[in-house]
Design a protein around this motif. Structure first.
Motif, PDB file in Angstrom:
ATOM      1  N   SER A 110     120.215  44.948 -61.633  1.00  0.00           N
ATOM      2  CA  SER A 110     119.935  44.433 -60.288  1.00  0.00           C
ATOM      3  C   SER A 110     118.973  43.248 -60.298  1.00  0.00           C
ATOM      4  O   SER A 110     119.035  42.389 -59.414  1.00  0.00           O
ATOM      5  CB  SER A 110     119.329  45.549 -59.424  1.00  0.00           C
ATOM      6  OG  SER A 110     120.195  46.640 -59.299  1.00  0.00           O
ATOM      7  N   LEU A 111     118.091  43.201 -61.282  1.00  0.00           N
ATOM      8  CA  LEU A 111     117.048  42.167 -61.312  1.00  0.00           C
ATOM      9  C   LEU A 111     117.357  41.013 -62.258  1.00  0.00           C
ATOM     10  O   LEU A 111     116.770  39.940 -62.130  1.00  0.00           O
ATOM     11  CB  LEU A 111     115.709  42.799 -61.727  1.00  0.00           C
ATOM     12  CG  LEU A 111     115.136  43.856 -60.776  1.00  0.00           C
ATOM     13  CD1 LEU A 111     113.911  44.521 -61.401  1.00  0.00           C
ATOM     14  CD2 LEU A 111     114.768  43.223 -59.436  1.00  0.00           C
ATOM     15  N   TYR A 112     118.280  41.223 -63.192  1.00  0.00           N
ATOM     16  CA  TYR A 112     118.532  40.206 -64.211  1.00  0.00           C
ATOM     17  C   TYR A 112     120.036  39.972 -64.376  1.00  0.00           C
ATOM     18  O   TYR A 112     120.844  40.861 -64.099  1.00  0.00           O
ATOM     19  CB  TYR A 112     117.922  40.632 -65.553  1.00  0.00           C
ATOM     20  CG  TYR A 112     116.447  40.922 -65.459  1.00  0.00           C
ATOM     21  CD1 TYR A 112     115.507  39.893 -65.424  1.00  0.00           C
ATOM     22  CD2 TYR A 112     115.986  42.237 -65.360  1.00  0.00           C
ATOM     23  CE1 TYR A 112     114.150  40.160 -65.309  1.00  0.00           C
ATOM     24  CE2 TYR A 112     114.635  42.515 -65.247  1.00  0.00           C
ATOM     25  CZ  TYR A 112     113.724  41.468 -65.213  1.00  0.00           C
ATOM     26  OH  TYR A 112     112.380  41.744 -65.089  1.00  0.00           O
ATOM     27  N   SER A 113     120.368  38.796 -64.834  1.00  0.00           N
ATOM     28  CA  SER A 113     121.749  38.468 -65.118  1.00  0.00           C
ATOM     29  C   SER A 113     122.052  38.896 -66.547  1.00  0.00           C
ATOM     30  O   SER A 113     121.624  38.248 -67.501  1.00  0.00           O
ATOM     31  CB  SER A 113     121.983  36.963 -64.943  1.00  0.00           C
ATOM     32  OG  SER A 113     123.314  36.628 -65.278  1.00  0.00           O
ATOM     33  N   VAL A 114     122.757  40.013 -66.697  1.00  0.00           N
ATOM     34  CA  VAL A 114     123.055  40.543 -68.028  1.00  0.00           C
ATOM     35  C   VAL A 114     124.564  40.691 -68.199  1.00  0.00           C
ATOM     36  O   VAL A 114     125.299  40.882 -67.232  1.00  0.00           O
ATOM     37  CB  VAL A 114     122.368  41.903 -68.257  1.00  0.00           C
ATOM     38  CG1 VAL A 114     120.859  41.748 -68.310  1.00  0.00           C
ATOM     39  CG2 VAL A 114     122.766  42.916 -67.189  1.00  0.00           C
ATOM     40  N   GLU A 115     124.984  40.600 -69.429  1.00  0.00           N
ATOM     41  CA  GLU A 115     126.403  40.770 -69.752  1.00  0.00           C
ATOM     42  C   GLU A 115     126.620  42.224 -70.163  1.00  0.00           C
ATOM     43  O   GLU A 115     126.131  42.666 -71.197  1.00  0.00           O
ATOM     44  CB  GLU A 115     126.802  39.839 -70.898  1.00  0.00           C
ATOM     45  CG  GLU A 115     128.272  39.935 -71.268  1.00  0.00           C
ATOM     46  CD  GLU A 115     128.643  39.004 -72.406  1.00  0.00           C
ATOM     47  OE1 GLU A 115     129.778  39.109 -72.898  1.00  0.00           O
ATOM     48  OE2 GLU A 115     127.788  38.199 -72.810  1.00  0.00           O
ATOM     49  N   ARG A 116     127.348  42.967 -69.347  1.00  0.00           N
ATOM     50  CA  ARG A 116     127.638  44.370 -69.635  1.00  0.00           C
ATOM     51  C   ARG A 116     129.102  44.655 -69.330  1.00  0.00           C
ATOM     52  O   ARG A 116     129.620  44.294 -68.277  1.00  0.00           O
ATOM     53  CB  ARG A 116     126.775  45.307 -68.782  1.00  0.00           C
ATOM     54  CG  ARG A 116     125.285  45.281 -69.093  1.00  0.00           C
ATOM     55  CD  ARG A 116     124.967  45.915 -70.434  1.00  0.00           C
ATOM     56  NE  ARG A 116     123.529  45.905 -70.678  1.00  0.00           N
ATOM     57  CZ  ARG A 116     122.871  44.888 -71.230  1.00  0.00           C
ATOM     58  NH1 ARG A 116     123.534  43.785 -71.585  1.00  0.00           N
ATOM     59  NH2 ARG A 116     121.572  44.954 -71.434  1.00  0.00           N
ATOM     60  N   ALA A 117     129.752  45.327 -70.260  1.00  0.00           N
ATOM     61  CA  ALA A 117     131.119  45.782 -70.019  1.00  0.00           C
ATOM     62  C   ALA A 117     131.121  47.014 -69.129  1.00  0.00           C
ATOM     63  O   ALA A 117     132.151  47.364 -68.553  1.00  0.00           O
ATOM     64  CB  ALA A 117     131.815  46.090 -71.342  1.00  0.00           C
ATOM     65  N   GLY A 118     129.979  47.662 -69.011  1.00  0.00           N
ATOM     66  CA  GLY A 118     129.855  48.828 -68.152  1.00  0.00           C
ATOM     67  C   GLY A 118     128.587  49.596 -68.452  1.00  0.00           C
ATOM     68  O   GLY A 118     127.909  49.342 -69.456  1.00  0.00           O
ATOM     69  N   ASN A 119     128.252  50.521 -67.565  1.00  0.00           N
ATOM     70  CA  ASN A 119     127.104  51.405 -67.744  1.00  0.00           C
ATOM     71  C   ASN A 119     127.541  52.853 -67.602  1.00  0.00           C
ATOM     72  O   ASN A 119     128.361  53.184 -66.741  1.00  0.00           O
ATOM     73  CB  ASN A 119     126.011  51.118 -66.697  1.00  0.00           C
ATOM     74  CG  ASN A 119     125.120  49.949 -67.091  1.00  0.00           C
ATOM     75  OD1 ASN A 119     125.067  49.539 -68.250  1.00  0.00           O
ATOM     76  ND2 ASN A 119     124.413  49.407 -66.118  1.00  0.00           N
ATOM     77  N   ILE A 120     126.952  53.709 -68.435  1.00  0.00           N
ATOM     78  CA  ILE A 120     127.138  55.153 -68.326  1.00  0.00           C
ATOM     79  C   ILE A 120     125.797  55.749 -67.930  1.00  0.00           C
ATOM     80  O   ILE A 120     124.792  55.570 -68.633  1.00  0.00           O
ATOM     81  CB  ILE A 120     127.622  55.757 -69.652  1.00  0.00           C
ATOM     82  CG1 ILE A 120     128.998  55.195 -70.021  1.00  0.00           C
ATOM     83  CG2 ILE A 120     127.680  57.284 -69.563  1.00  0.00           C
ATOM     84  CD1 ILE A 120     129.499  55.633 -71.381  1.00  0.00           C
TER      85      ILE A 120
END
Length: 258
Positions: A110-120
């Motif tokens: 929510s606070l940073y621009s991050v590259e994520r394929a997903g969160n568990i």
């Protein structure tokens, strides 16, 4: 495949990684994730996922913790990529969190621009400080201090609703978990990313992700105590194995939950 300590984090790298997992554990138990979550993380490592488990010390400033663990993760990832420890091809990055680790991943997204394929996110909870810290009511603290986490539970929910950018999420709760707040988080994420959020309820409790292999050796004469020991061992192993299977099923891009 052995654990390595790199810049204060614990790293597990399989021979041919197929993805990267940034793991954040719960408050207090998250200080030594390579030990407290060893069984689950090593199973993910055996399945081909490089693990970067970032320890943290719990404070009231959760935003500062989120910034710290993200910075440490990105520094280690850059170092591993520079040395080709992860191979030369692109690897998807997944955040995996338990309890407070869920809140930290949600703040990062929510606070940073991050590259994520997903969160568990397993066993999410977002309680105010007076419920989250045992016995704090007995300390008779000055009421004017107004101790609370930063951001507060309400501020955290607003941040997620407005700014969370990780589209694909798996939410896991356990049947005997009395402090889980996944049912509050789920509609917030569903509103933000319809049809991209999967929810599972699995057998177990809040401590199931910390389960370890129990090596119960029965005595020469099988006794009722041995029967109980075997039953407990089978229960822990069954719940942990099911959790591992569901995580790997979701991580596999060929599979999906409707």
């Amino acid at each position: 495949m052995n654990w390595q300590e790199i810049s204060g984090s614990w790293v597990l790298i399989p021979r041919r990684p197929i993805g990267v997992v940034h793991f954040l554990g719960g408050a207090f138990v998250g200080t030594a994730p390579n030990l407290t979550y060893r069984c689950l993380l090593e199973q993910l490592g055996k399945a081909g996922y490089a693990i970067i488990a970032t320890p943290f010390v719990n404070t009231l400033d959760h935003a500062a913790i989120a910034r710290s663990v993200l910075n440490r993760f990105e520094n280690i990832l850059e170092r591993l990529q520079a040395t080709n420890a992860l191979g030369q091809s692109y690897l998807p990055i997944y955040g995996v969190g338990h309890s407070m680790g869920c809140k930290l991943h949600l703040l990062i997204g929510s606070l940073y621009s991050v590259e994520r394929a997903g969160n568990i996110l397993m066993s999410f909870n977002n309680y105010p400080v007076r419920r989250a810290i045992p016995f704090i009511e007995q300390l008779e603290l000055d009421a004017t201090l107004n101790l609370e986490f930063t951001p507060s539970p309400e501020e955290t929910n607003l941040l997620i609703a407005k700014n969370y950018e990780v589209r694909r999420n798996l939410l896991i709760r356990f049947t005997n978990d009395d402090i889980d707040q996944t049912t509050i988080l789920s509609p917030v994420l569903q509103d933000r990313f319809p049809n991209m959020v999967a929810s599972l309820t699995l057998p177990g409790n809040h401590l199931t992700p910390l389960g370890q292999e129990i090596n119960w050796q029965p005595s020469e004469i099988f006794t009722p105590i041995d029967a109980i020991g075997q039953w407990v061992k089978q229960g822990f192993s069954r719940d942990l194995n099911l959790l591992k299977q569901e995580i790997l099923r979701w991580l596999n891009p060929v599979m999906s939950y409707q």
